[in-house]
Motif scaffolding. Structure first.
Motif, PDB file in Angstrom:
ATOM      1  N   TYR A 124      18.999 -10.556  -1.926  1.00  0.00           N
ATOM      2  CA  TYR A 124      17.986 -10.197  -0.933  1.00  0.00           C
ATOM      3  C   TYR A 124      16.600 -10.634  -1.390  1.00  0.00           C
ATOM      4  O   TYR A 124      16.291 -10.583  -2.588  1.00  0.00           O
ATOM      5  CB  TYR A 124      17.952  -8.673  -0.717  1.00  0.00           C
ATOM      6  N   PHE A 125      15.797 -11.033  -0.425  1.00  0.00           N
ATOM      7  CA  PHE A 125      14.368 -11.244  -0.629  1.00  0.00           C
ATOM      8  C   PHE A 125      13.641 -10.176   0.172  1.00  0.00           C
ATOM      9  O   PHE A 125      13.993  -9.904   1.327  1.00  0.00           O
ATOM     10  CB  PHE A 125      13.903 -12.602  -0.098  1.00  0.00           C
ATOM     11  N   VAL A 126      12.645  -9.582  -0.439  1.00  0.00           N
ATOM     12  CA  VAL A 126      11.729  -8.706   0.265  1.00  0.00           C
ATOM     13  C   VAL A 126      10.411  -9.468   0.317  1.00  0.00           C
ATOM     14  O   VAL A 126       9.891  -9.896  -0.711  1.00  0.00           O
ATOM     15  CB  VAL A 126      11.540  -7.357  -0.459  1.00  0.00           C
ATOM     16  N   ILE A 127       9.898  -9.677   1.518  1.00  0.00           N
ATOM     17  CA  ILE A 127       8.670 -10.443   1.704  1.00  0.00           C
ATOM     18  C   ILE A 127       7.661  -9.545   2.411  1.00  0.00           C
ATOM     19  O   ILE A 127       7.992  -8.899   3.408  1.00  0.00           O
ATOM     20  CB  ILE A 127       8.918 -11.717   2.540  1.00  0.00           C
ATOM     21  N   ALA A 128       6.445  -9.504   1.885  1.00  0.00           N
ATOM     22  CA  ALA A 128       5.398  -8.675   2.492  1.00  0.00           C
ATOM     23  C   ALA A 128       4.047  -9.310   2.220  1.00  0.00           C
ATOM     24  O   ALA A 128       3.903 -10.157   1.330  1.00  0.00           O
ATOM     25  CB  ALA A 128       5.438  -7.264   1.919  1.00  0.00           C
ATOM     26  N   SER A 129       3.058  -8.882   3.003  1.00  0.00           N
ATOM     27  CA  SER A 129       1.692  -9.377   2.830  1.00  0.00           C
ATOM     28  C   SER A 129       0.745  -8.206   2.634  1.00  0.00           C
ATOM     29  O   SER A 129       0.983  -7.105   3.144  1.00  0.00           O
ATOM     30  CB  SER A 129       1.232 -10.153   4.071  1.00  0.00           C
ATOM     31  N   GLY A 130      -0.328  -8.498   1.912  1.00  0.00           N
ATOM     32  CA  GLY A 130      -1.435  -7.564   1.792  1.00  0.00           C
ATOM     33  C   GLY A 130      -2.611  -8.130   2.559  1.00  0.00           C
ATOM     34  O   GLY A 130      -2.575  -9.272   3.020  1.00  0.00           O
ATOM     35  N   THR A 131      -3.648  -7.343   2.698  1.00  0.00           N
ATOM     36  CA  THR A 131      -4.805  -7.767   3.478  1.00  0.00           C
ATOM     37  C   THR A 131      -5.887  -8.423   2.639  1.00  0.00           C
ATOM     38  O   THR A 131      -6.778  -9.067   3.172  1.00  0.00           O
ATOM     39  CB  THR A 131      -5.409  -6.567   4.230  1.00  0.00           C
ATOM     40  N   SER A 132      -5.816  -8.274   1.329  1.00  0.00           N
ATOM     41  CA  SER A 132      -6.789  -8.862   0.403  1.00  0.00           C
ATOM     42  C   SER A 132      -6.122  -9.022  -0.957  1.00  0.00           C
ATOM     43  O   SER A 132      -5.031  -8.488  -1.179  1.00  0.00           O
ATOM     44  CB  SER A 132      -8.011  -7.939   0.263  1.00  0.00           C
ATOM     45  N   SER A 133      -6.761  -9.718  -1.873  1.00  0.00           N
ATOM     46  CA  SER A 133      -6.166  -9.889  -3.205  1.00  0.00           C
ATOM     47  C   SER A 133      -6.013  -8.540  -3.909  1.00  0.00           C
ATOM     48  O   SER A 133      -5.028  -8.311  -4.612  1.00  0.00           O
ATOM     49  CB  SER A 133      -6.998 -10.850  -4.056  1.00  0.00           C
ATOM     50  N   THR A 134      -6.950  -7.632  -3.692  1.00  0.00           N
ATOM     51  CA  THR A 134      -6.851  -6.296  -4.276  1.00  0.00           C
ATOM     52  C   THR A 134      -5.661  -5.539  -3.699  1.00  0.00           C
ATOM     53  O   THR A 134      -4.909  -4.890  -4.431  1.00  0.00           O
ATOM     54  CB  THR A 134      -8.145  -5.504  -4.020  1.00  0.00           C
ATOM     55  N   HIS A 135      -5.474  -5.628  -2.395  1.00  0.00           N
ATOM     56  CA  HIS A 135      -4.360  -4.962  -1.736  1.00  0.00           C
ATOM     57  C   HIS A 135      -3.030  -5.555  -2.183  1.00  0.00           C
ATOM     58  O   HIS A 135      -2.069  -4.819  -2.463  1.00  0.00           O
ATOM     59  CB  HIS A 135      -4.524  -5.059  -0.211  1.00  0.00           C
ATOM     60  N   ALA A 162      16.649  -3.267  -1.987  1.00  0.00           N
ATOM     61  CA  ALA A 162      15.759  -4.044  -1.117  1.00  0.00           C
ATOM     62  C   ALA A 162      15.089  -3.152  -0.078  1.00  0.00           C
ATOM     63  O   ALA A 162      13.882  -3.247   0.164  1.00  0.00           O
ATOM     64  CB  ALA A 162      16.530  -5.174  -0.439  1.00  0.00           C
ATOM     65  N   LEU A 163      15.859  -2.264   0.531  1.00  0.00           N
ATOM     66  CA  LEU A 163      15.306  -1.366   1.534  1.00  0.00           C
ATOM     67  C   LEU A 163      14.324  -0.372   0.917  1.00  0.00           C
ATOM     68  O   LEU A 163      13.297  -0.048   1.524  1.00  0.00           O
ATOM     69  CB  LEU A 163      16.423  -0.634   2.272  1.00  0.00           C
ATOM     70  N   LYS A 164      14.613   0.087  -0.274  1.00  0.00           N
ATOM     71  CA  LYS A 164      13.704   1.000  -0.971  1.00  0.00           C
ATOM     72  C   LYS A 164      12.374   0.302  -1.266  1.00  0.00           C
ATOM     73  O   LYS A 164      11.300   0.860  -1.041  1.00  0.00           O
ATOM     74  CB  LYS A 164      14.342   1.509  -2.259  1.00  0.00           C
ATOM     75  N   LEU A 165      12.448  -0.916  -1.750  1.00  0.00           N
ATOM     76  CA  LEU A 165      11.235  -1.682  -2.033  1.00  0.00           C
ATOM     77  C   LEU A 165      10.428  -1.935  -0.757  1.00  0.00           C
ATOM     78  O   LEU A 165       9.203  -1.797  -0.743  1.00  0.00           O
ATOM     79  CB  LEU A 165      11.589  -2.999  -2.725  1.00  0.00           C
ATOM     80  N   ALA A 166      11.117  -2.272   0.318  1.00  0.00           N
ATOM     81  CA  ALA A 166      10.431  -2.498   1.590  1.00  0.00           C
ATOM     82  C   ALA A 166       9.737  -1.219   2.059  1.00  0.00           C
ATOM     83  O   ALA A 166       8.609  -1.261   2.556  1.00  0.00           O
ATOM     84  CB  ALA A 166      11.419  -2.999   2.636  1.00  0.00           C
ATOM     85  N   ALA A 167      10.392  -0.082   1.893  1.00  0.00           N
ATOM     86  CA  ALA A 167       9.802   1.196   2.291  1.00  0.00           C
ATOM     87  C   ALA A 167       8.570   1.529   1.461  1.00  0.00           C
ATOM     88  O   ALA A 167       7.562   2.012   1.988  1.00  0.00           O
ATOM     89  CB  ALA A 167      10.840   2.310   2.182  1.00  0.00           C
ATOM     90  N   VAL A 216       9.617   0.564   9.465  1.00  0.00           N
ATOM     91  CA  VAL A 216       8.413  -0.265   9.446  1.00  0.00           C
ATOM     92  C   VAL A 216       7.659  -0.107  10.756  1.00  0.00           C
ATOM     93  O   VAL A 216       8.223  -0.245  11.835  1.00  0.00           O
ATOM     94  CB  VAL A 216       8.755  -1.753   9.203  1.00  0.00           C
ATOM     95  N   GLU A 217       6.362   0.162  10.600  1.00  0.00           N
ATOM     96  CA  GLU A 217       5.488   0.249  11.759  1.00  0.00           C
ATOM     97  C   GLU A 217       4.830  -1.102  11.969  1.00  0.00           C
ATOM     98  O   GLU A 217       4.250  -1.653  11.059  1.00  0.00           O
ATOM     99  CB  GLU A 217       4.411   1.309  11.540  1.00  0.00           C
ATOM    100  N   GLU A 218       4.939  -1.642  13.166  1.00  0.00           N
ATOM    101  CA  GLU A 218       4.352  -2.966  13.465  1.00  0.00           C
ATOM    102  C   GLU A 218       2.918  -2.831  13.862  1.00  0.00           C
ATOM    103  O   GLU A 218       2.448  -1.984  14.461  1.00  0.00           O
ATOM    104  CB  GLU A 218       5.140  -3.671  14.571  1.00  0.00           C
ATOM    105  N   VAL A 237       6.301  -6.815   6.685  1.00  0.00           N
ATOM    106  CA  VAL A 237       7.367  -6.529   5.719  1.00  0.00           C
ATOM    107  C   VAL A 237       8.687  -7.013   6.294  1.00  0.00           C
ATOM    108  O   VAL A 237       9.011  -6.739   7.448  1.00  0.00           O
ATOM    109  CB  VAL A 237       7.446  -5.023   5.396  1.00  0.00           C
ATOM    110  N   LYS A 238       9.430  -7.729   5.475  1.00  0.00           N
ATOM    111  CA  LYS A 238      10.695  -8.312   5.922  1.00  0.00           C
ATOM    112  C   LYS A 238      11.692  -8.282   4.757  1.00  0.00           C
ATOM    113  O   LYS A 238      11.331  -8.526   3.611  1.00  0.00           O
ATOM    114  CB  LYS A 238      10.440  -9.760   6.342  1.00  0.00           C
ATOM    115  N   VAL A 239      12.939  -7.986   5.090  1.00  0.00           N
ATOM    116  CA  VAL A 239      14.038  -8.091   4.119  1.00  0.00           C
ATOM    117  C   VAL A 239      15.005  -9.123   4.652  1.00  0.00           C
ATOM    118  O   VAL A 239      15.460  -9.027   5.795  1.00  0.00           O
ATOM    119  CB  VAL A 239      14.747  -6.735   3.899  1.00  0.00           C
TER     120      VAL A 239
END
Length: 117
Positions: free
Chosen positions: A36-47, A7-12, A115-117, A22-24
């Motif tokens: 574990y769930f790894v949850i993250a967002s992108g800025t666009s559909s391409t991202h 999970a931590l590797k995926l988050a990284a 993770v950088e906020e 990014v959240k674990v």
């Protein structure tokens, strides 16, 4: 690889590719679905798509492949299922709509020092 380390590797990986929020979450005590769930967002559909592809590619290099993937047709919510770890990569709108952060709020937040906020 142990579930927490995975999970931590995926988050990284996602963080390095500039994913946002990014959240674990450790959900082991809440569901049999995963540890574990790894949850993250992108800025666009391409991202969002490139984040999911990069995570899958990086782990495939270590012979770790997902059991199942979803979302490569919709491009607003990708799921990579590694058994004990499930990765959710969202577009900003999809993340707000499905609100997994709230739905799984009883999960334990795993600190992410990189993770950088």
């Amino acid at each position: 690889m142990e579930p927490k380390a995975l999970a931590l590797k995926l988050a990284a990986i996602l963080d390095k590719k500039k994913a946002t929020r990014v959240k674990v979450l450790r959900v082991h005590d809440l569901t049999v679905m995963a540890d574990y769930f790894v949850i993250a967002s992108g800025t666009s559909s391409t991202h969002v798509k490139s984040l999911a592809e990069e995570a899958e590619f990086q782990l495939k290099e270590e012979n770790i492949v997902p059991i199942r993937t979803e979302g490569f047709n919709t491009q607003n919510w990708f799921i990579l299922d590694y058994g004990s770890v499930i990765v959710h990569v969202f577009s900003p709108d999809a993340r707000e709509f499905y609100d997994l952060d709230h739905l799984w709020a009883d999960g334990e937040n795993v600190p992410l020092d990189f993770v950088e906020e």
